[in-house]
Write a protein that holds these residues in place. Structure first.
Motif, PDB file in Angstrom:
ATOM      1  N   LYS A  79       0.829  -1.205   0.000  1.00 24.76           N
ATOM      2  CA  LYS A  79       0.000   0.000   0.000  1.00 24.76           C
ATOM      3  C   LYS A  79       0.866   1.258   0.000  1.00 24.76           C
ATOM      4  O   LYS A  79       0.647   2.192  -0.784  1.00 24.76           O
ATOM      5  CB  LYS A  79      -0.916  -0.007   1.226  1.00 24.76           C
ATOM      6  N   LEU A  80       1.881   1.285   0.877  1.00 20.73           N
ATOM      7  CA  LEU A  80       2.775   2.442   0.967  1.00 20.73           C
ATOM      8  C   LEU A  80       3.639   2.560  -0.283  1.00 20.73           C
ATOM      9  O   LEU A  80       3.925   3.664  -0.757  1.00 20.73           O
ATOM     10  CB  LEU A  80       3.652   2.318   2.215  1.00 20.73           C
ATOM     11  N   PHE A  81       4.038   1.420  -0.843  1.00 24.71           N
ATOM     12  CA  PHE A  81       4.817   1.398  -2.078  1.00 24.71           C
ATOM     13  C   PHE A  81       4.056   2.094  -3.210  1.00 24.71           C
ATOM     14  O   PHE A  81       4.600   2.938  -3.931  1.00 24.71           O
ATOM     15  CB  PHE A  81       5.136  -0.054  -2.446  1.00 24.71           C
ATOM     16  N   LYS A  82       2.759   1.755  -3.346  1.00 26.21           N
ATOM     17  CA  LYS A  82       1.937   2.379  -4.384  1.00 26.21           C
ATOM     18  C   LYS A  82       1.737   3.872  -4.114  1.00 26.21           C
ATOM     19  O   LYS A  82       1.751   4.692  -5.030  1.00 26.21           O
ATOM     20  CB  LYS A  82       0.575   1.680  -4.463  1.00 26.21           C
ATOM     21  N   ILE A 141       3.755   5.935  -2.529  1.00 23.86           N
ATOM     22  CA  ILE A 141       4.991   6.672  -2.834  1.00 23.86           C
ATOM     23  C   ILE A 141       5.202   6.779  -4.335  1.00 23.86           C
ATOM     24  O   ILE A 141       5.575   7.832  -4.850  1.00 23.86           O
ATOM     25  CB  ILE A 141       6.194   5.983  -2.151  1.00 23.86           C
ATOM     26  N   ARG A 142       4.939   5.675  -5.053  1.00 26.11           N
ATOM     27  CA  ARG A 142       5.088   5.709  -6.525  1.00 26.11           C
ATOM     28  C   ARG A 142       4.137   6.729  -7.147  1.00 26.11           C
ATOM     29  O   ARG A 142       4.526   7.486  -8.052  1.00 26.11           O
ATOM     30  CB  ARG A 142       4.820   4.312  -7.102  1.00 26.11           C
ATOM     31  N   ASN A 143       2.899   6.736  -6.703  1.00 31.36           N
ATOM     32  CA  ASN A 143       1.927   7.688  -7.236  1.00 31.36           C
ATOM     33  C   ASN A 143       2.356   9.129  -6.953  1.00 31.36           C
ATOM     34  O   ASN A 143       2.207  10.011  -7.807  1.00 31.36           O
ATOM     35  CB  ASN A 143       0.545   7.439  -6.635  1.00 31.36           C
ATOM     36  N   TYR A 144       2.892   9.351  -5.751  1.00 32.39           N
ATOM     37  CA  TYR A 144       3.348  10.699  -5.401  1.00 32.39           C
ATOM     38  C   TYR A 144       4.520  11.120  -6.286  1.00 32.39           C
ATOM     39  O   TYR A 144       4.563  12.243  -6.792  1.00 32.39           O
ATOM     40  CB  TYR A 144       3.748  10.728  -3.920  1.00 32.39           C
ATOM     41  N   LEU A 145       5.471  10.206  -6.500  1.00 36.89           N
ATOM     42  CA  LEU A 145       6.634  10.532  -7.333  1.00 36.89           C
ATOM     43  C   LEU A 145       6.251  10.691  -8.802  1.00 36.89           C
ATOM     44  O   LEU A 145       6.847  11.503  -9.515  1.00 36.89           O
ATOM     45  CB  LEU A 145       7.704   9.451  -7.182  1.00 36.89           C
ATOM     46  N   HIS A 146       5.272   9.916  -9.267  1.00 37.65           N
ATOM     47  CA  HIS A 146       4.787  10.080 -10.654  1.00 37.65           C
ATOM     48  C   HIS A 146       4.310  11.515 -10.862  1.00 37.65           C
ATOM     49  O   HIS A 146       4.467  12.085 -11.944  1.00 37.65           O
ATOM     50  CB  HIS A 146       3.631   9.108 -10.930  1.00 37.65           C
ATOM     51  N   PHE A 147       3.756  12.080  -9.813  1.00 36.47           N
ATOM     52  CA  PHE A 147       3.196  13.430  -9.901  1.00 36.47           C
ATOM     53  C   PHE A 147       4.280  14.500  -9.787  1.00 36.47           C
ATOM     54  O   PHE A 147       4.270  15.485 -10.519  1.00 36.47           O
ATOM     55  CB  PHE A 147       2.163  13.624  -8.790  1.00 36.47           C
ATOM     56  N   ILE A 148       5.258  14.314  -8.866  1.00 32.49           N
ATOM     57  CA  ILE A 148       6.227  15.386  -8.615  1.00 32.49           C
ATOM     58  C   ILE A 148       7.559  15.227  -9.340  1.00 32.49           C
ATOM     59  O   ILE A 148       8.184  16.204  -9.721  1.00 32.49           O
ATOM     60  CB  ILE A 148       6.496  15.558  -7.108  1.00 32.49           C
ATOM     61  N   PRO A 206       8.800  12.128 -11.930  1.00 37.07           N
ATOM     62  CA  PRO A 206       8.735  10.786 -12.528  1.00 37.07           C
ATOM     63  C   PRO A 206      10.097  10.128 -12.729  1.00 37.07           C
ATOM     64  O   PRO A 206      10.193   8.900 -12.727  1.00 37.07           O
ATOM     65  CB  PRO A 206       8.044  11.038 -13.876  1.00 37.07           C
ATOM     66  N   ALA A 207      11.157  10.924 -12.877  1.00 34.32           N
ATOM     67  CA  ALA A 207      12.484  10.362 -13.143  1.00 34.32           C
ATOM     68  C   ALA A 207      12.990   9.474 -12.011  1.00 34.32           C
ATOM     69  O   ALA A 207      13.859   8.620 -12.211  1.00 34.32           O
ATOM     70  CB  ALA A 207      13.486  11.496 -13.388  1.00 34.32           C
ATOM     71  N   LEU A 208      12.441   9.646 -10.798  1.00 36.00           N
ATOM     72  CA  LEU A 208      12.921   8.886  -9.645  1.00 36.00           C
ATOM     73  C   LEU A 208      12.068   7.652  -9.339  1.00 36.00           C
ATOM     74  O   LEU A 208      12.397   6.888  -8.426  1.00 36.00           O
ATOM     75  CB  LEU A 208      12.961   9.785  -8.401  1.00 36.00           C
ATOM     76  N   VAL A 209      11.001   7.447 -10.104  1.00 39.53           N
ATOM     77  CA  VAL A 209      10.065   6.352  -9.808  1.00 39.53           C
ATOM     78  C   VAL A 209      10.750   4.990  -9.844  1.00 39.53           C
ATOM     79  O   VAL A 209      10.475   4.111  -9.014  1.00 39.53           O
ATOM     80  CB  VAL A 209       8.867   6.382 -10.791  1.00 39.53           C
ATOM     81  N   ASP A 210      11.678   4.791 -10.797  1.00 36.29           N
ATOM     82  CA  ASP A 210      12.332   3.492 -10.956  1.00 36.29           C
ATOM     83  C   ASP A 210      13.217   3.127  -9.769  1.00 36.29           C
ATOM     84  O   ASP A 210      13.645   1.971  -9.640  1.00 36.29           O
ATOM     85  CB  ASP A 210      13.173   3.471 -12.239  1.00 36.29           C
ATOM     86  N   ARG A 211      13.512   4.085  -8.914  1.00 37.35           N
ATOM     87  CA  ARG A 211      14.384   3.789  -7.760  1.00 37.35           C
ATOM     88  C   ARG A 211      13.593   3.252  -6.564  1.00 37.35           C
ATOM     89  O   ARG A 211      14.173   2.893  -5.556  1.00 37.35           O
ATOM     90  CB  ARG A 211      15.153   5.049  -7.341  1.00 37.35           C
ATOM     91  N   ILE A 212      12.272   3.225  -6.683  1.00 41.71           N
ATOM     92  CA  ILE A 212      11.432   2.669  -5.617  1.00 41.71           C
ATOM     93  C   ILE A 212      11.329   1.157  -5.820  1.00 41.71           C
ATOM     94  O   ILE A 212      11.001   0.691  -6.910  1.00 41.71           O
ATOM     95  CB  ILE A 212      10.019   3.269  -5.635  1.00 41.71           C
ATOM     96  N   GLU A 213      11.621   0.396  -4.789  1.00 45.95           N
ATOM     97  CA  GLU A 213      11.599  -1.062  -4.901  1.00 45.95           C
ATOM     98  C   GLU A 213      10.762  -1.673  -3.774  1.00 45.95           C
ATOM     99  O   GLU A 213      10.930  -1.309  -2.598  1.00 45.95           O
ATOM    100  CB  GLU A 213      13.028  -1.604  -4.855  1.00 45.95           C
ATOM    101  N   PHE A 214       9.885  -2.583  -4.145  1.00 45.01           N
ATOM    102  CA  PHE A 214       9.057  -3.273  -3.153  1.00 45.01           C
ATOM    103  C   PHE A 214       9.832  -4.454  -2.583  1.00 45.01           C
ATOM    104  O   PHE A 214      10.296  -5.329  -3.317  1.00 45.01           O
ATOM    105  CB  PHE A 214       7.751  -3.737  -3.790  1.00 45.01           C
ATOM    106  N   TYR A 215       9.966  -4.498  -1.263  1.00 44.90           N
ATOM    107  CA  TYR A 215      10.707  -5.567  -0.589  1.00 44.90           C
ATOM    108  C   TYR A 215       9.781  -6.767  -0.382  1.00 44.90           C
ATOM    109  O   TYR A 215       8.772  -6.680   0.316  1.00 44.90           O
ATOM    110  CB  TYR A 215      11.236  -5.051   0.751  1.00 44.90           C
TER     111      TYR A 215
END
Length: 528
Positions: free
Chosen positions: A265-268, A270-277, A279-288
């Protein structure tokens, strides 16, 4: 240097750890039962004005009234007048520190209104006056929140300063051409009657990115103004982001290689927030996805446990001891068994230098604010004292919070002040012990038995029952049963009363209760 953000989520809280090469350098806890308040905007009402201490107390609907000091009042005293009456004749200066999430490193020092102007403004406030304020510091113990009347709204790349006309660029952007470029962009996109601060994350960003971020902030400010017209004080007008998302907003910079999250839930989110502000950093988010706990895998659990410890070891065998008092935090530096060289001065200098680095790290990790006094190992040479001062100064450059310190005294004491925004980590993760009430000390059992005898002396003067039940914690019960002729038997013979011992874990080790056996009436307070 490999910098990572590791987020652990559970049903009760979210924990955010920032590591550099595996070493914990920052740690934040997001408690659902105690949500972050810094940055929230309220419509309040002046409850009291105290010119004697140059402050006012504002009712914003919390347990304690908010504290508004004269230094936190902008040039525009009647801050709400511009919202309600469209009056644009006066100017309001904004205090950028109010944007705070985790203490924001990205803001330059701006010129504040002159003290004499703000002095006059505190006298202009009157009881019952409506005021738009923003929380600067969270409540600590019995102290309420500290607020400012200068509102600022932080985004990813910039901070909007409503009713201001200043433009600032983060001090951490040092290149002259880049600062000039960003300032030019700011002048082109800044709304009327507003100021703007360009944050560190804006470095190398194009005008479109900054403009989109600013558009979002302007929309928030417009919503705040609309709500201020409709609602009655006290009312919450704007809630800043949670601690977890605010860390992503403020500290997820390009030098962070990965962000690991163990909650889908938190992973999604954070990704949604970064997509908005950004997008270049979205790929650095990783789900453990591993079964092993995330903080165990990254060896963070043990480092967090060290945060709670009073004693912290140093590399060469020395250690520091951290104690919290009501007025200040006291840190003692000890050499331990370290004596690698015969020269005592060199030994002391090496330990003090190690302690300096560890002290700054612990202050950051534990988020300790206020007055801090450090008792270093005594140094005879003035040059060596200066080395300790310079080492601390160098280490504090890594700290986002504002700090100030004085040179070491002849007694080896160093005085430091560090900006306090919220409760430190130890306070936020622990509760006061119900037995010792925070003192860390328990009354000796011999003293408790003395108090029991004192109670019986008073009871014998007026008491009417011969048989009593004495209810105690098992630890005290064992003490009463000790001896060839037990202490309890001796007391019964001395005061000519029959006592039935009742042991229970439900009672504090610090207290005892006397119950009348015949009526089951608690007599403790009557003869206390």
């Amino acid at each position: 240097m490999n910098k990572e953000i590791i987020i652990s989520s559970s049903t009760t809280q979210n924990r955010v750890a920032i590591t550099e090469d595996g070493n914990l350098v920052d740690f934040f806890v997001d408690h659902p039962e105690k949500q972050r308040m810094v940055g929230d905007v309220y419509l309040g009402r002046v409850a009291r004005v105290l010119p004697g201490i140059r402050a006012a107390f504002i009712d914003i609907g919390l347990k304690h009234d908010a504290f508004l000091h004269f230094s936190d009042i902008g040039e525009r005293t009647e801050a709400l007048q511009g919202i309600f009456d469209d009056d644009e004749d006066e100017e309001q200066s904004s205090n950028p520190s109010a944007n705070a999430t985790v203490e924001d490193p990205n803001q330059p020092t701006l010129e504040l209104p002159k003290p004499e102007i703000r002095e006059r403004q505190i006298t202009k406030l009157h009881k019952g006056q409506e005021l738009l304020i923003q929380i600067l510091k969270e409540p600590v113990k019995d102290k309420g929140v500290r607020v400012t009347s200068s509102v600022s709204i932080p985004g990813r790349f910039c901070v909007l300063l409503p009713m201001d006309n200043k433009i600032g660029v983060s001090k951490k952007i040092v290149e002259y051409k880049e600062r000039k470029r960003l300032r030019k962009i700011a002048r082109g996109i800044i709304p009327e009657d507003c100021g703007l601060i360009i944050r560190t994350a804006a470095k190398d960003q194009d005008e479109e990115s900054l403009s989109a971020d600013l558009k979002y902030l302007v929309k928030i400010w417009e919503d705040i103004q609309e709500d201020a017209k409709k609602l009655e004080p006290p009312s919450l007008l704007y809630k800043d982001l949670s601690t977890t998302i605010s860390v992503i907003r403020d500290l997820f910079s390009p030098d962070v290689s990965k962000v690991f999250v163990d909650s889908k839930k938190l992973f999604k989110e954070i990704r949604n927030y970064l997509h908005f502000i950004q997008p270049a950093l979205v790929d650095r988010i990783e789900f453990y996805k591993e079964d092993r706990p995330i903080y165990e895998s990254f060896k963070i659990d043990e480092q967090i446990k060290n945060l709670m410890r009073r004693k912290v070891a140093l590399p060469s065998g020395g250690h520091i001891v951290i104690d919290h008092t009501e007025a200040m935090t006291v840190i003692d530096v000890n050499s331990g068994r370290y004596a690698a060289k015969k020269d005592q001065e060199l030994n002391s200098l090496k330990t003090d230098l190690e302690a300096s680095r560890e002290i700054v790290r612990q202050l950051r990790l534990r988020d300790i604010g206020g007055l801090i006094v450090v008792d270093f190992i005594d140094l005879e040479d003035e040059k060596n004292r200066k080395k300790i001062y310079d080492e601390l100064k160098k280490e504090f450059k890594k700290d986002r919070a504002k700090t100030a310190m004085l040179p070491m005294t002849e007694f080896g004491l160093m005085q430091i002040t560090r900006e306090r925004v919220r409760e430190n980590i130890v306070q936020s993760m622990t509760e006061v012990c119900p037995y010792c009430e925070g003192s860390g000390l328990l009354t000796k059992k011999s003293n408790l038995i003395h108090e029991i005898e004192g109670w019986l002396k008073r009871y014998k003067m007026e008491g009417k029952y011969y048989s009593l039940i004495i209810r105690v914690h098992p630890s005290l019960g064992e003490k009463l049963k000790q001896g060839f002729i037990s202490t309890l038997t001796k007391i019964q013979l001395k005061y000519f009363v029959k006592l039935s011992l009742e042991q229970t874990e439900k009672i504090s080790p610090q207290t005892f209760r006397f119950i009348a056996k015949k009526t089951n009436e608690d007599l403790t307070e009557e003869f206390a």
